[in-house]
Design an enzyme around this catalytic site. Structure first.
Site, PDB file in Angstrom:
ATOM      1  NE  ARG A   4      -4.268  -1.474   0.351  1.00  0.00           N
ATOM      2  CZ  ARG A   4      -4.467  -2.472  -0.520  1.00  0.00           C
ATOM      3  NH1 ARG A   4      -3.612  -2.698  -1.495  1.00  0.00           N
ATOM      4  NH2 ARG A   4      -5.554  -3.231  -0.436  1.00  0.00           N
ATOM      5  CG  HIS A  12      -3.976  -0.035  -6.347  1.00  0.00           C
ATOM      6  ND1 HIS A  12      -4.231   0.504  -5.116  1.00  0.00           N
ATOM      7  CD2 HIS A  12      -4.039  -1.379  -6.157  1.00  0.00           C
ATOM      8  CE1 HIS A  12      -4.438  -0.450  -4.233  1.00  0.00           C
ATOM      9  NE2 HIS A  12      -4.316  -1.619  -4.851  1.00  0.00           N
TER      10      HIS A  12
HETATM   11  P1  NAP Z   1      -1.679 -12.040   4.296  1.00  0.00           P
HETATM   12  O1  NAP Z   1      -1.905 -13.407   3.724  1.00  0.00           O
HETATM   13  O2  NAP Z   1      -2.506 -11.598   5.431  1.00  0.00           O
HETATM   14  O3  NAP Z   1      -0.137 -11.962   4.678  1.00  0.00           O
HETATM   15  C1  NAP Z   1       0.397 -10.866   5.340  1.00  0.00           C
HETATM   16  C2  NAP Z   1       1.849 -11.147   5.661  1.00  0.00           C
HETATM   17  O4  NAP Z   1       2.435  -9.960   6.209  1.00  0.00           O
HETATM   18  C3  NAP Z   1       2.022 -12.259   6.696  1.00  0.00           C
HETATM   19  O5  NAP Z   1       3.134 -13.058   6.376  1.00  0.00           O
HETATM   20  C4  NAP Z   1       2.306 -11.474   7.988  1.00  0.00           C
HETATM   21  O6  NAP Z   1       3.101 -12.148   8.939  1.00  0.00           O
HETATM   22  C5  NAP Z   1       3.069 -10.289   7.438  1.00  0.00           C
HETATM   23  N1  NAP Z   1       3.019  -9.177   8.378  1.00  0.00           N
HETATM   24  C6  NAP Z   1       1.935  -8.500   8.819  1.00  0.00           C
HETATM   25  N2  NAP Z   1       2.291  -7.574   9.724  1.00  0.00           N
HETATM   26  C7  NAP Z   1       3.633  -7.667   9.856  1.00  0.00           C
HETATM   27  C8  NAP Z   1       4.589  -7.006  10.655  1.00  0.00           C
HETATM   28  N3  NAP Z   1       4.238  -6.022  11.516  1.00  0.00           N
HETATM   29  N4  NAP Z   1       5.884  -7.367  10.543  1.00  0.00           N
HETATM   30  C9  NAP Z   1       6.245  -8.353   9.703  1.00  0.00           C
HETATM   31  N5  NAP Z   1       5.390  -9.041   8.916  1.00  0.00           N
HETATM   32  C10 NAP Z   1       4.102  -8.702   9.000  1.00  0.00           C
HETATM   33  O7  NAP Z   1      -1.845 -10.936   3.159  1.00  0.00           O
HETATM   34  P2  NAP Z   1      -1.784 -11.132   1.561  1.00  0.00           P
HETATM   35  O8  NAP Z   1      -3.060 -11.700   1.069  1.00  0.00           O
HETATM   36  O9  NAP Z   1      -0.519 -11.801   1.219  1.00  0.00           O
HETATM   37  O10 NAP Z   1      -1.760  -9.587   1.088  1.00  0.00           O
HETATM   38  C11 NAP Z   1      -0.757  -8.703   1.514  1.00  0.00           C
HETATM   39  C12 NAP Z   1      -1.063  -7.288   1.084  1.00  0.00           C
HETATM   40  O11 NAP Z   1      -0.831  -7.121  -0.321  1.00  0.00           O
HETATM   41  C13 NAP Z   1      -2.509  -6.826   1.230  1.00  0.00           C
HETATM   42  O12 NAP Z   1      -2.825  -6.527   2.587  1.00  0.00           O
HETATM   43  C14 NAP Z   1      -2.520  -5.594   0.342  1.00  0.00           C
HETATM   44  O13 NAP Z   1      -2.083  -4.471   1.078  1.00  0.00           O
HETATM   45  C15 NAP Z   1      -1.492  -5.932  -0.729  1.00  0.00           C
HETATM   46  N6  NAP Z   1      -2.131  -6.151  -2.033  1.00  0.00           N
HETATM   47  C16 NAP Z   1      -1.869  -5.292  -3.046  1.00  0.00           C
HETATM   48  C17 NAP Z   1      -2.439  -5.489  -4.281  1.00  0.00           C
HETATM   49  C18 NAP Z   1      -2.140  -4.592  -5.442  1.00  0.00           C
HETATM   50  O14 NAP Z   1      -2.893  -4.600  -6.413  1.00  0.00           O
HETATM   51  N7  NAP Z   1      -1.065  -3.834  -5.402  1.00  0.00           N
HETATM   52  C19 NAP Z   1      -3.305  -6.568  -4.492  1.00  0.00           C
HETATM   53  C20 NAP Z   1      -3.555  -7.422  -3.436  1.00  0.00           C
HETATM   54  C21 NAP Z   1      -2.976  -7.213  -2.199  1.00  0.00           C
HETATM   55  P3  NAP Z   1       2.587 -13.508   9.624  1.00  0.00           P
HETATM   56  O15 NAP Z   1       2.640 -14.549   8.522  1.00  0.00           O
HETATM   57  O16 NAP Z   1       3.596 -13.746  10.660  1.00  0.00           O
HETATM   58  O17 NAP Z   1       1.199 -13.252  10.114  1.00  0.00           O
HETATM   59  C1  GLV Z   2      -5.835  -4.701  -3.940  1.00  0.00           C
HETATM   60  O1  GLV Z   2      -5.096  -3.819  -3.712  1.00  0.00           O
HETATM   61  C2  GLV Z   2      -6.186  -5.705  -2.970  1.00  0.00           C
HETATM   62  O2  GLV Z   2      -5.898  -5.513  -1.784  1.00  0.00           O
HETATM   63  O3  GLV Z   2      -6.794  -6.712  -3.391  1.00  0.00           O
END
Ligand code: NAP
Ligand code: GLV
Length: 308
Positions: free
Chosen positions: A223, A271
């Protein structure tokens, strides 16, 4: 059981058609045609309306149509409303494609070669094999791990950082604040795939960028709130960071003069890392609705105290 979608009209129609065809027992309404608001048990949205609790007194589940849930102010939601993030396989594929594209573009010096072409230059630079490039991923969740699996196939030297300890084949894993510096010291290309929470806001700052090897590259797919823009600009200008690719900005859309939009060593995309398509996300959403109806635990429930 009524499900309200507050999404753009074209996607709303696509969602409604999928439910009519495959789950006609679930009534779907499209914002702003809410009807009797007390019927609404489920709300699926990227940007929720104001005052959800008062507006929808019988709401039970708030489904994000996105993987990230930082846009929701969960503090204003009643405790009984569950918040669920979107585990669409299409989002995973989109992020894997984008991250791979960005890592390979940086690895193969594509921005430099494109600049050279514009200057009419035919000039080769030394080639570094992938096995000698160190790539790190912040966030080892659904998306970070999928990206690492894909990059593993190119033989990059991989490392990852998360809040809690992980073991991932082919990846050197680091956890928590105590291991952050050691993780960063081996990231020639750093990819941010963290959720935005109070703990991670502004994490891509001067201190973090200074801990990377000199001339490192940054890819921000998390983000905009993760990045301190001025700190990145300073790091780019002094050569600490060589290039950056950012898909997300703190204010979207940015003005055309935003310093990252006009910086010669930054690529910005609007994005588009991943977009939720109803066709690929429908199965996951329906399965969660069925689980909820059966009183089972849903996939992707957000732990409010953790923020993701
Ligand atoms: P997720 O499955 O919830 O994974 C989050 C990861 O971040 C986990 O490994 C977590 O650690 C780690 N984390 C959270 N807080 C932390 C901290 N304080 N210090 C260190 N590590 C930390 O999320 P996801 O589905 O992979 O998605 C991640 C993010 O990608 C979303 O929240 C969003 O912001 C972004 N995203 C962007 C797009 C885009 O189009 N650019 C699209 C989709 C998502 P643990 O494993 O230890 O819990
Ligand atoms: C997009 O940014 C998502 O969080 O799916």
């Amino acid at each position: 059981m009524t499900l309200l979608f507050k999404v753009d009209p074209a996607r709303g129609r696509a969602w409604k058609a999928l439910f009519a065809e495959q789950a006609p027992d679930i009534e779907v309404r499209l914002w702003p045609e809410v009807g009797d608001a007390s019927d609404i048990r489920y709300l699926a949205t990227w940007q929720p309306p104001e005052g959800i609790a008062e507006r929808f007194p019988n709401l039970q589940v708030l489904f994000a149509t996105s993987a990230g849930v930082d846009q929701f102010d969960t503090a204003t939601l009643p405790a009984w409303v569950q918040v669920v993030r979107m585990l669409d396989p299409g989002i995973v594929q989109g992020i894997v494609e984008y991250a791979t594209m960005a890592v390979l573009a940086l690895h193969r010096d594509l921005p430099l070669y494109l600049q050279q072409q514009r200057q009419g230059l035919w000039q080769e630079h030394p080639h570094v094999p992938a096995r000698r490039r160190r790539v790190g991923v912040m966030g080892l969740g659904n998306l970070g791990q999928a990206v690492l699996r894909q990059l593993h196939g190119f033989a990059f030297e991989l490392r990852g950082w998360s809040r809690t300890e992980k073991q991932i084949e082919g990846v050197q894993c680091f956890a928590g604040e105590a291991e952050l510096q050691a993780f960063l010291a081996g990231c020639e290309t750093l990819i941010c795939l963290l959720p935005l929470t109070p703990d991670t806001a502004g994490i891509l700052n001067a201190r973090l960028l200074a801990a990377l090897p000199r001339g490192a590259c940054l890819i921000n797919l998390g983000r905009g709130g993760h990045l301190v823009d001025d700190d990145l600009l300073a790091a780019l200008d002094c050569g600490q960071v060589r290039r950056a690719i950012v898909d997300v900005l703190a204010t979207e859309p940015p003005g055309p003069d935003h310093p990252l939009m006009v910086h010669p060593n930054v690529w910005v995309t609007p994005h588009i890392g991943a977009v939720t398509h109803p066709e690929s996300a429908f199965g996951v959403l329906l399965e969660n609705l069925r689980r909820h109806q059966r009183g089972e635990v849903m996939e992707g429930v957000v732990l409010r105290e953790r923020g993701y």
